[in-house]
Write a protein that holds these residues in place. Structure first.
Motif, PDB file in Angstrom:
ATOM      1  N   GLY A  82       0.791  -1.224   0.000  1.00  0.00           N
ATOM      2  CA  GLY A  82       0.000   0.000   0.000  1.00  0.00           C
ATOM      3  C   GLY A  82       0.822   1.272   0.000  1.00  0.00           C
ATOM      4  N   ARG A  83       2.149   1.137  -0.001  1.00  0.00           N
ATOM      5  CA  ARG A  83       3.030   2.308  -0.021  1.00  0.00           C
ATOM      6  C   ARG A  83       4.016   2.161  -1.174  1.00  0.00           C
ATOM      7  N   PRO A  84       3.696   2.682  -2.332  1.00  0.00           N
ATOM      8  CA  PRO A  84       4.600   2.544  -3.479  1.00  0.00           C
ATOM      9  C   PRO A  84       5.900   3.301  -3.242  1.00  0.00           C
ATOM     10  N   ARG A  88       8.887  11.312  -5.243  1.00  0.00           N
ATOM     11  CA  ARG A  88       9.191  12.718  -4.950  1.00  0.00           C
ATOM     12  C   ARG A  88       9.520  12.862  -3.469  1.00  0.00           C
ATOM     13  N   LEU A  89      10.224  13.923  -3.123  1.00  0.00           N
ATOM     14  CA  LEU A  89      10.555  14.203  -1.731  1.00  0.00           C
ATOM     15  C   LEU A  89       9.302  14.288  -0.871  1.00  0.00           C
ATOM     16  N   GLY A  90       8.232  14.827  -1.441  1.00  0.00           N
ATOM     17  CA  GLY A  90       7.002  14.992  -0.690  1.00  0.00           C
ATOM     18  C   GLY A  90       6.331  13.687  -0.312  1.00  0.00           C
ATOM     19  N   GLN A  91       6.776  12.582  -0.899  1.00  0.00           N
ATOM     20  CA  GLN A  91       6.191  11.282  -0.577  1.00  0.00           C
ATOM     21  C   GLN A  91       6.985  10.510   0.468  1.00  0.00           C
ATOM     22  N   LEU A 142      17.798   8.656 -12.865  1.00  0.00           N
ATOM     23  CA  LEU A 142      16.358   8.909 -12.941  1.00  0.00           C
ATOM     24  C   LEU A 142      15.780   9.470 -11.657  1.00  0.00           C
ATOM     25  N   GLY A 143      16.473   9.305 -10.525  1.00  0.00           N
ATOM     26  CA  GLY A 143      15.944   9.775  -9.251  1.00  0.00           C
ATOM     27  C   GLY A 143      14.815   8.886  -8.757  1.00  0.00           C
ATOM     28  N   GLY A 144      14.113   9.359  -7.727  1.00  0.00           N
ATOM     29  CA  GLY A 144      12.999   8.606  -7.173  1.00  0.00           C
ATOM     30  C   GLY A 144      13.439   7.397  -6.367  1.00  0.00           C
ATOM     31  N   TRP A 145      12.452   6.661  -5.838  1.00  0.00           N
ATOM     32  CA  TRP A 145      12.685   5.441  -5.078  1.00  0.00           C
ATOM     33  C   TRP A 145      13.665   5.698  -3.926  1.00  0.00           C
TER      34      TRP A 145
END
Length: 232
Positions: A82-84, A88-91, A142-145
């Motif tokens: 339930g938490r991909p 983004r930093l906001g996540q 790519l960033g993220g994760w």
């Protein structure tokens, strides 16, 4: 595993996962392997990365069964249900990041603490953990994760540092971080591109081949299933 002594003993931690189960099966089919041990949350003894006592107790229980020549950590978590993965930093969330580090970094580090003393001190031995190419800082385009990347990068540092220490007490030992690629497992299923399916049995065979070719001079490296050395 032709580079290990005849009658070598192996331990697979995380054998209930797709790659872990395939590694166990490959080793069980090796006539040169005397015994394949497995540990996980549902084995006896069991290992729970959220409970260091379980790791210490499991190591103590196996100590009398003789030295290990191959220690494989086939564990990891990409994200909580339930938490991909955070794009983004906001996540970023405290709980998710903490859980990623416990499973991907702290737990494996504690395994090294308690199980490396079980390695055969005067014979060739191999210690490897499943890392991920996205844990490479140099290859991050790519960033993220955030949590997954950071916890795997931290795992790589733990393995690199352990290799230096282990080289002093076990000069024939090799420690390696392994990138298995995209494998057809439950962990990767929600994130695989169409057609990106490699069987766990193939991935396991490739990873064992890579390990078999590594010498002490390669200890502490980060390797792809193809044999390519990956950047930190």
């Amino acid at each position: 595993m032709n580079s290990l002594p005849d009658g070598y003993r192996a331990l697979v931690i995380g054998s209930s996962g797709g790659i872990g189960a395939a590694l166990r099966e490959q080793l069980a089919g090796d006539p040169r392997c005397a015994e394949v041990l497995e540990l996980g949350r549902h084995t006896r003894p069991h290992i729970d990365y959220h409970d260091e006592h379980s790791i210490a107790a499991a190591a103590a229980a196996l100590r009398e069964r003789g030295p290990l020549h191959l220690l494989l950590l086939a564990t990891g978590v990409l994200s909580a249900p339930g938490r991909p993965p955070e794009k983004r930093l906001g996540q970023i969330g405290y709980a998710q990041m903490l859980d990623n580090f416990i499973v991907n970094t702290v737990g494996p580090a504690c395994v090294l603490r308690h199980f490396c003393p079980l390695l055969a001190p005067r014979e060739r031995s191999l210690v490897a953990a499943l890392s991920a190419k996205v844990g490479s800082i140099g290859d991050n385009r790519l960033g993220g994760w955030y949590s997954y990347r950071a916890s795997k990068a931290a795992l790589n540092m733990v393995l690199r540092t352990a290799a230096i220490e282990l080289g002093r007490s076990h000069p024939q030992a090799v420690v390696a971080a392994l990138h298995p690629g995209t494998v057809d497992t439950r962990l990767s299923a929600p994130f695989r591109a169409p057609g990106a399916r490699r069987a766990p049995s193939l991935a396991a065979a490739e990873l064992l081949q890579v390990l078999d070719r590594l010498g002490p001079e390669h200890s502490g490296g980060f390797w792809s299933y193809s044999g390519e050395r990956l950047p930190w």
